[in-house]
Structure formats: C-alpha cells, structure tokens
Design a protein around this motif. Structure first.
Motif, PDB file in Angstrom:
ATOM      1  N   LYS A  97     -56.452  12.276  22.316  1.00  0.00           N
ATOM      2  CA  LYS A  97     -55.075  12.372  21.851  1.00  0.00           C
ATOM      3  C   LYS A  97     -55.114  12.460  20.330  1.00  0.00           C
ATOM      4  N   CYS A  98     -54.613  13.565  19.816  1.00  0.00           N
ATOM      5  CA  CYS A  98     -54.571  13.768  18.367  1.00  0.00           C
ATOM      6  C   CYS A  98     -55.969  13.665  17.772  1.00  0.00           C
ATOM      7  N   SER A  99     -56.214  12.651  16.949  1.00  0.00           N
ATOM      8  CA  SER A  99     -57.515  12.529  16.295  1.00  0.00           C
ATOM      9  C   SER A  99     -58.400  11.478  16.947  1.00  0.00           C
ATOM     10  N   SER A 100     -58.049  11.018  18.134  1.00  0.00           N
ATOM     11  CA  SER A 100     -58.829   9.987  18.814  1.00  0.00           C
ATOM     12  C   SER A 100     -59.411  10.493  20.131  1.00  0.00           C
ATOM     13  N   VAL A 101     -60.612  10.018  20.432  1.00  0.00           N
ATOM     14  CA  VAL A 101     -61.304  10.340  21.681  1.00  0.00           C
ATOM     15  C   VAL A 101     -61.503   9.045  22.450  1.00  0.00           C
ATOM     16  N   PHE A 102     -61.265   9.088  23.771  1.00  0.00           N
ATOM     17  CA  PHE A 102     -61.375   7.889  24.593  1.00  0.00           C
ATOM     18  C   PHE A 102     -62.435   8.075  25.680  1.00  0.00           C
ATOM     19  N   LEU A 103     -63.238   7.048  25.864  1.00  0.00           N
ATOM     20  CA  LEU A 103     -64.249   7.017  26.931  1.00  0.00           C
ATOM     21  C   LEU A 103     -63.952   5.833  27.835  1.00  0.00           C
ATOM     22  N   ASP A 104     -63.673   6.127  29.101  1.00  0.00           N
ATOM     23  CA  ASP A 104     -63.350   5.086  30.079  1.00  0.00           C
ATOM     24  C   ASP A 104     -64.427   5.095  31.165  1.00  0.00           C
ATOM     25  N   PRO A 105     -65.398   4.173  31.099  1.00  0.00           N
ATOM     26  CA  PRO A 105     -66.460   4.153  32.108  1.00  0.00           C
ATOM     27  C   PRO A 105     -65.913   4.081  33.522  1.00  0.00           C
ATOM     28  N   VAL A 106     -66.480   4.887  34.419  1.00  0.00           N
ATOM     29  CA  VAL A 106     -66.022   4.935  35.803  1.00  0.00           C
ATOM     30  C   VAL A 106     -66.279   3.599  36.494  1.00  0.00           C
ATOM     31  N   ASN A 107     -67.394   2.970  36.185  1.00  0.00           N
ATOM     32  CA  ASN A 107     -67.741   1.664  36.749  1.00  0.00           C
ATOM     33  C   ASN A 107     -67.927   0.657  35.617  1.00  0.00           C
ATOM     34  N   PRO A 108     -67.726  -0.653  35.904  1.00  0.00           N
ATOM     35  CA  PRO A 108     -67.965  -1.655  34.864  1.00  0.00           C
ATOM     36  C   PRO A 108     -69.392  -1.561  34.334  1.00  0.00           C
ATOM     37  N   LEU A 109     -69.562  -1.818  33.061  1.00  0.00           N
ATOM     38  CA  LEU A 109     -70.883  -1.807  32.451  1.00  0.00           C
ATOM     39  C   LEU A 109     -71.672  -3.033  32.897  1.00  0.00           C
ATOM     40  N   ALA A 110     -72.975  -2.993  32.716  1.00  0.00           N
ATOM     41  CA  ALA A 110     -73.819  -4.135  33.064  1.00  0.00           C
ATOM     42  C   ALA A 110     -73.628  -5.255  32.042  1.00  0.00           C
ATOM     43  N   PHE A 111     -73.750  -6.475  32.485  1.00  0.00           N
ATOM     44  CA  PHE A 111     -73.629  -7.608  31.577  1.00  0.00           C
ATOM     45  C   PHE A 111     -74.845  -7.699  30.661  1.00  0.00           C
ATOM     46  N   ASN A 112     -74.610  -8.230  29.452  1.00  0.00           N
ATOM     47  CA  ASN A 112     -75.678  -8.539  28.494  1.00  0.00           C
ATOM     48  C   ASN A 112     -76.643  -7.365  28.313  1.00  0.00           C
ATOM     49  N   THR A 113     -76.078  -6.180  28.100  1.00  0.00           N
ATOM     50  CA  THR A 113     -76.873  -4.956  27.992  1.00  0.00           C
ATOM     51  C   THR A 113     -76.455  -4.171  26.755  1.00  0.00           C
ATOM     52  N   SER A 114     -77.433  -3.564  26.094  1.00  0.00           N
ATOM     53  CA  SER A 114     -77.163  -2.748  24.911  1.00  0.00           C
ATOM     54  C   SER A 114     -76.931  -1.294  25.310  1.00  0.00           C
ATOM     55  N   TYR A 115     -75.913  -0.674  24.723  1.00  0.00           N
ATOM     56  CA  TYR A 115     -75.578   0.724  24.993  1.00  0.00           C
ATOM     57  C   TYR A 115     -75.394   1.473  23.671  1.00  0.00           C
ATOM     58  N   ASN A 116     -75.553   2.791  23.735  1.00  0.00           N
ATOM     59  CA  ASN A 116     -75.275   3.648  22.590  1.00  0.00           C
ATOM     60  C   ASN A 116     -74.154   4.619  22.938  1.00  0.00           C
TER      61      ASN A 116
END
Length: 222
Positions: A97-116
């Motif tokens: 929307k406008c100048s923003s991009v949104f990422l909505d993971p399909v499934n919950p992320l794993a706990f205590n995990t690093s992502y990029n």
C-alpha cells in the motif's frame, strides 16, 4: 495467557503498520511518501530507500507477526514479488500500500528462531531500483514452558531460560528494576538459565540450572 499476550502484541503492531501505510494525496506513505514525491518537474533519478521496519524491535518478535517495510517513496507494484521481498524459508502473503510492503507468514513462525527478511530489486514508480539489498534480521520469542501466579502478578518461563512477569509491582516482584505495574510481560533482569518458577504474595522465585534459587520482591519476613 501466551495467546492473549501474542494477540495484544499483534494488535499494537497492526495499528502501527496501518499508521505508517496511510496514503497522502500525493500517493506516498505518510511523511515517508511525501519525501519521495518529485515536485521539481525534473525526471526522478533517486532510488527508493528503506525508512522503517515493523516490528521495530528485532528481538522477541511474536511468532504471528505481520511484517512491514516502509520506503521513501511509492513503489512500482510490478517489482514487488516474492523473489524480491521475502523471509528466508517462510511462505508469506505479499501485499503493498503506497510506500509500504507487507509480509504475512502463512503459518506461525518457529519459536526462538532467527530469520532474515530481505528486500532486493524493488523499484519506484519512475523505475529507479533499490541500490543496496536490505536485510532485517530478527529473532522470534521463545516458547512459554511454564507459568506461575503470585498474589497480583504472574510469571512465565520461556524455553530459552528467561523469565517474564506482569501485573502488580509495588514490591519489585516483577524483577525489572522498578515498582511500576505492568500490563504486558517484561523480562526479569539479570536472570538466565532458569528451569523452574514460583510466585508468592508479593515476591517471586526461580531455580536455575545450577540448582541455585533466586528470589526478589517483598522481604518483610526475610
């Protein structure tokens, strides 16, 4: 309780994202979008730049978070693909929307995990491409493995050995170095490698993996 806390955190994040994504009449995303508008009449030769990322904190990110990256000007929707905007190893719905991009993971992320979260190859409406790939590294919150109640406060033990507390704090029973009541969890400071927790009327207890027991809060009777 864990679900309630996650929902509260999600609500705060969503409200912030709706604010930063608001479009002005010029088509930008709030102040960030206005900065990218070209009013001189000359060809726009300035590439888009990342202004902010939501959640703003890169630690203890809720596993059901929706992520937003806001840029300095409105983007070309055709450049917003999963190849250009993604979270490593995560299937996510991509919207903008406008100048923003949104990422909505399909499934919950794993706990205590690093992502990029990586952004590369996106362009503004004038065709200028982001010059330097952007990477936002974040770590999700650890799984809650135990909870305990005190007189008017609560404790939660996470799988990474940290303790979190919320509620009344008149005697310092939340362990955050203050006597301020908290309506959302705060981490007990200076405490790690905890394996068990308990709550008293106005005090808290924790056992560490070396067998030692730690206490904080009211101490009227020692």
């Amino acid at each position: 309780m864990k679900k309630i806390v996650s929902m509260l955190f999600f609500g705060v994040c969503l409200g912030a994202m709706l604010y930063i994504a608001g479009c002005s009449s010029g088509g930008g995303g709030g102040a960030a979008g206005a900065a990218g508008n070209n009013t001189s009449g000359a060809p726009d030769a300035v590439p888009p730049a990342v202004v902010s990322t939501t959640p703003s904190s890169a630690t203890n990110v809720a596993v059901n978070s929706v992520f937003a990256v806001t840029f300095s000007e409105q983007l070309d929707p055709s450049s917003l693909t999963s190849a250009n905007v993604s979270i490593t190893g995560v299937n996510a719905d991509l919207t903008s929307k406008c100048s923003s991009v949104f990422l909505d993971p399909v499934n919950p992320l794993a706990f205590n995990t690093s992502y990029n979260l990586t952004v590369t190859g996106i362009a503004d409406t004038a065709g200028n491409v982001l010059q330097t790939p952007y990477t936002y590294t974040f770590v999700t919150s650890a799984l809650v493995v135990a909870i305990a109640d005190g007189g008017s406060h609560s404790l939660a033990l996470r799988s990474n050995g940290t303790v979190w507390a919320w509620g009344a704090n008149g005697s310092g029973q939340l362990g955050d170095g203050t006597t301020t009541q908290r309506t959302s969890p705060v981490q007990v400071s200076g405490l790690a490698n905890v394996t068990a927790i308990a709550g008293g009327g106005s005090h808290s207890l924790a056992r560490k993996d070396d067998g030692t027991v730690w206490a904080w809060g009211a101490n009227g009777s020692g």
